[in-house]
Design a protein around this motif. Structure first.
Motif, mmCIF file in Angstrom:
data_model
loop_
_atom_site.group_PDB
_atom_site.id
_atom_site.type_symbol
_atom_site.label_atom_id
_atom_site.label_comp_id
_atom_site.label_asym_id
_atom_site.label_seq_id
_atom_site.Cartn_x
_atom_site.Cartn_y
_atom_site.Cartn_z
ATOM 1 N N ALA A 91 70.678 18.573 30.580
ATOM 2 C CA ALA A 91 69.501 18.721 29.729
ATOM 3 C C ALA A 91 68.183 18.499 30.442
ATOM 4 C CB ALA A 91 69.608 17.744 28.551
ATOM 5 N N MET A 92 68.195 17.932 31.646
ATOM 6 C CA MET A 92 66.926 17.520 32.242
ATOM 7 C C MET A 92 66.036 18.694 32.625
ATOM 8 S SD MET A 92 68.049 16.129 35.915
ATOM 9 C CE MET A 92 67.661 17.042 37.338
ATOM 10 N N GLU A 93 64.774 18.411 32.779
ATOM 11 C CA GLU A 93 63.811 19.387 33.292
ATOM 12 C C GLU A 93 63.974 19.478 34.807
ATOM 13 O OE1 GLU A 93 61.861 21.264 31.317
ATOM 14 O OE2 GLU A 93 63.017 20.269 29.751
ATOM 15 N N PRO A 94 63.531 20.590 35.404
ATOM 16 C CA PRO A 94 63.621 20.662 36.865
ATOM 17 C C PRO A 94 62.852 19.516 37.512
ATOM 18 C CG PRO A 94 62.487 22.577 35.944
ATOM 19 C CD PRO A 94 62.970 21.779 34.798
ATOM 20 N N PRO A 95 63.489 18.810 38.435
ATOM 21 C CA PRO A 95 62.761 17.741 39.118
ATOM 22 C C PRO A 95 61.735 18.340 40.071
ATOM 23 C CG PRO A 95 64.928 18.020 40.082
ATOM 24 C CD PRO A 95 64.869 18.945 38.908
ATOM 25 N N VAL A 96 60.732 17.566 40.393
ATOM 26 C CA VAL A 96 59.687 18.060 41.287
ATOM 27 C C VAL A 96 60.254 18.305 42.684
ATOM 28 C CG1 VAL A 96 57.436 17.540 42.279
ATOM 29 C CG2 VAL A 96 57.995 16.777 39.964
ATOM 30 N N ILE A 97 61.075 17.370 43.152
ATOM 31 C CA ILE A 97 61.776 17.545 44.416
ATOM 32 C C ILE A 97 63.173 16.943 44.283
ATOM 33 C CG2 ILE A 97 60.051 17.695 46.293
ATOM 34 C CD1 ILE A 97 60.022 14.639 46.313
ATOM 35 N N ILE A 145 68.444 16.107 21.108
ATOM 36 C CA ILE A 145 67.457 15.703 22.099
ATOM 37 C C ILE A 145 66.120 16.252 21.607
ATOM 38 C CG2 ILE A 145 66.729 15.922 24.504
ATOM 39 C CD1 ILE A 145 69.711 16.336 25.203
ATOM 40 N N ASP A 146 65.272 15.364 21.166
ATOM 41 C CA ASP A 146 64.021 15.812 20.545
ATOM 42 C C ASP A 146 62.960 16.059 21.607
ATOM 43 O OD1 ASP A 146 64.872 15.942 17.953
ATOM 44 O OD2 ASP A 146 64.346 13.864 17.489
ATOM 45 N N ASN A 147 63.046 17.195 22.248
ATOM 46 C CA ASN A 147 61.946 17.581 23.136
ATOM 47 C C ASN A 147 61.734 19.090 23.035
ATOM 48 O OD1 ASN A 147 63.928 18.772 24.735
ATOM 49 N ND2 ASN A 147 63.854 17.214 26.333
ATOM 50 N N TRP A 172 68.054 28.734 29.277
ATOM 51 C CA TRP A 172 68.619 27.380 29.118
ATOM 52 C C TRP A 172 67.758 26.567 28.163
ATOM 53 C CZ3 TRP A 172 73.142 26.807 31.886
ATOM 54 C CH2 TRP A 172 73.715 25.544 31.930
ATOM 55 N N ASN A 173 67.714 26.973 26.911
ATOM 56 C CA ASN A 173 66.845 26.272 25.961
ATOM 57 C C ASN A 173 67.195 26.667 24.528
ATOM 58 O OD1 ASN A 173 65.496 28.759 25.236
ATOM 59 N ND2 ASN A 173 64.552 28.654 27.264
ATOM 60 N N HIS A 174 66.442 26.131 23.594
ATOM 61 C CA HIS A 174 66.750 26.305 22.171
ATOM 62 C C HIS A 174 66.635 27.760 21.700
ATOM 63 C CE1 HIS A 174 62.497 26.669 20.800
ATOM 64 N NE2 HIS A 174 62.320 26.128 21.984
ATOM 65 N N ASN A 175 65.953 28.599 22.451
ATOM 66 C CA ASN A 175 65.861 29.995 22.031
ATOM 67 C C ASN A 175 67.191 30.723 22.170
ATOM 68 O OD1 ASN A 175 63.087 30.012 21.363
ATOM 69 N ND2 ASN A 175 62.601 30.010 23.554
ATOM 70 N N PHE A 176 67.991 30.309 23.119
ATOM 71 C CA PHE A 176 69.203 31.067 23.429
ATOM 72 C C PHE A 176 70.493 30.272 23.289
ATOM 73 C CE2 PHE A 176 65.641 32.957 25.642
ATOM 74 C CZ PHE A 176 65.761 34.287 25.264
ATOM 75 N N ILE A 177 70.362 28.967 23.293
ATOM 76 C CA ILE A 177 71.582 28.155 23.250
ATOM 77 C C ILE A 177 71.807 27.658 21.827
ATOM 78 C CG2 ILE A 177 72.642 26.009 24.054
ATOM 79 C CD1 ILE A 177 71.406 26.562 26.797
#
Ligand code: BG6
Length: 492
Positions: A250-256, A325-327, A203-208
């Motif tokens: 697009a979000m990163e996994p939340p901590v909880i 999304i510039d991250n 789920w990132n720029h390498n594959f999508i």
């Protein structure tokens, strides 16, 4: 978690949302025994009604089936009504006393939710009036405020509204509704991504290759021409609903799995959006407006002929945009949003378009688009998830065709798919703000779209493309997608 005894106060109780969405959702919660026993709804608006008349009106929007009859009449007994001059502080002692009476009668602690489903100009006034009789605070229970959309009409008004609400309520008392977050399939995006070992690693720029969010509606503006003409697709759908969907994708996994952890991650996505400069708007954002056409032999009105719409209106009923999304995760991956009224079908879906294989081993035979794998998250209707992949056509040679692995929520027998409002109302009753937008994120989303709205306003030469009602919007929207295409759900 447990739902405490409480009273839900609906401002704007004679409006459309109350009868079409809120009351049916509350009834459904009641039927499933998810409401506390000590519970009441107090409808408030200017219309002069008594409890019985209000109950009669609401009954029309509840199921008519015989076996549910008793549930309906029991539910109706929980409804009360109070006519009120909502913009007038002098009237609020009446409201406060009425609430105390209902609470006493029904043995309910003084836990109140105030739901603002009124014209937005009252969002500034009602909280102040509630505060004037101390209905904004309590020693031992809770006081919460739900604010319907639109949350501001531009960046400034959204900031102003936040500021004003915070004069009377704390952020943790404020629940800004975005009903898209209440949709089961939108929430499931987090589970798809973070409860499966197979998706997140790719789920990132390498594959999508690119990500598409399409929200098409076949209806036009119906009876809402007046509102819509001052709003348009950007304010009506993109700034709120579709940006929130992008947040989930697009979000990163939340901590909880908790309100702030999740909402922090959504905010970070919005903070990473690459601003579109006014001078670039024309190349990144396409706007359109439906024009008269024939659909299946019937003449369909154009937008400018709709009731309440300015005959020279330049309001967009369609828009498509490309953004980044510039991250770290999304570097260089184009995101696309497309939404419109009077399109060929009603469908909202997220399509993850994966990169092609590095080498085309099997040639380019007809019907095979070079291992163009797609994961289609169907938000509505026909909720589900579809994975498209290539397989060998049985028989001689190595011909490849695209086939589907397709999960439909319908296949889950006897599972009730709650409406967005059911989920969101229950969450607020339980004090869970996870699926409500946070003030800072709403402002960030406005910050992002404001230059686009400004460019449209200041540069009349940026075209509003006409598209015949019943088509997929202006053709130029296709050109936005570089080295790829939108998915056309009617066609495949
Ligand atoms: C509302 C918009 O917020 O969302 C409408 O004001 C739109 O114009 C609606 O039709 C779409 O919601 P849903 O749940 O039908 O996709």
């Amino acid at each position: 978690s447990q739902t405490k005894p409480q009273i839900l106060v609906i401002f704007g109780a004679s409006g459309d949302l109350t009868k079409r969405k809120l009351i049916p959702a509350l009834y459904e919660l009641f039927r499933q025994k998810l409401l506390p026993k000590e519970f009441a709804v107090l409808g408030v608006s200017r219309t002069d009604l008594d409890d019985d008349a209000f109950r009669e009106k609401m009954k029309e929007f509840l199921p008519k089936e015989d076996d549910k009859k008793t549930a309906v009449s029991e539910f109706l007994q929980m409804l009360y009504y109070q006519p009120l001059a909502t913009e007038d502080a002098y009237d609020y002692p009446v409201l406060r006393d009425r609430l105390t009476t209902i609470a006493k009668q029904n043995n309910i602690a003084e836990n109140y939710i105030f739901y603002l489903s009124t014209p937005p100009k009252l969002y500034e006034i009602i909280p102040a009036n509630l505060a004037s009789v101390d209905l904004n605070k309590t020693e031992d229970g809770f006081r919460r405020l739900i604010v319907e959309k639109p949350f501001g009409t531009d960046l400034e008004s959204a900031k102003q509204l936040n500021k004003n609400l915070l004069n009377y309520f704390n952020e943790d008392q404020i629940y800004r509704i975005d009903h898209y977050l209440g949709k089961e399939t939108v929430q499931n995006m987090l589970v798809t991504r973070f409860a499966n070992g197979i998706f997140e690693p790719i789920w990132n720029h390498n594959f999508i290759h690119h990500v598409e969010v399409t929200s098409a509606e076949s209806l036009g503006v119906e009876e809402r021409g007046g509102y819509y003409d001052s709003s348009g697709a950007m304010r009506d759908m993109v700034q709120n609903h579709l940006m929130q969907v992008v947040g989930m994708v697009a979000m990163e996994p939340p901590v909880i799995v908790e309100a702030d952890a999740i909402r922090n991650e959504v905010l970070k996505v919005f903070q990473s959006l690459r601003p579109i400069k006014e001078e670039d708007v024309q190349n990144h954002v396409i706007r359109g407006q439906y024009i008269e056409s024939h659909i299946k032999g019937d003449l369909v009105k154009g937008y400018r002929q709709e009731k309440g719409v300015d005959p020279e209106s330049r309001t967009e009923t369609f828009m498509a945009m490309k953004f980044f999304i510039d991250n770290w995760r999304w570097s260089g991956v184009p995101f696309y949003i497309r939404t419109g009224k009077k399109l060929p079908t009603r469908v909202t879906e997220v399509v993850i378009h994966f990169k092609k294989t590095p080498h085309h081993l099997f040639g380019t035979n007809a019907g095979y688009e070079h291992s163009n794998n797609q994961l289609v998250i169907r938000i509505q209707p026909d909720e589900g998830i579809l994975l498209k992949f290539g397989m060998k056509v049985p028989g001689a040679g190595f011909n490849v065709q695209t086939v589907n692995m397709d999960f439909h929520y319908d296949d889950l027998r006897n599972v009730h798919l709650p409406s967005a409002y059911e989920r969101l109302l229950l969450d607020c009753m339980q004090g869970d703000a996870t699926l409500y937008s946070r003030g800072d994120a709403v402002v960030k989303a406005w910050e992002y779209v404001q230059p686009i709205l400004n460019a449209w306003k200041n540069n009349p030469e940026i075209p509003v493309y006409g598209y015949p009602a019943g088509t997929w919007g202006p053709d130029v929207a296709d050109d936005l997608v570089e080295d790829g295409t939108w998915r056309y759900p009617c066609k495949n």
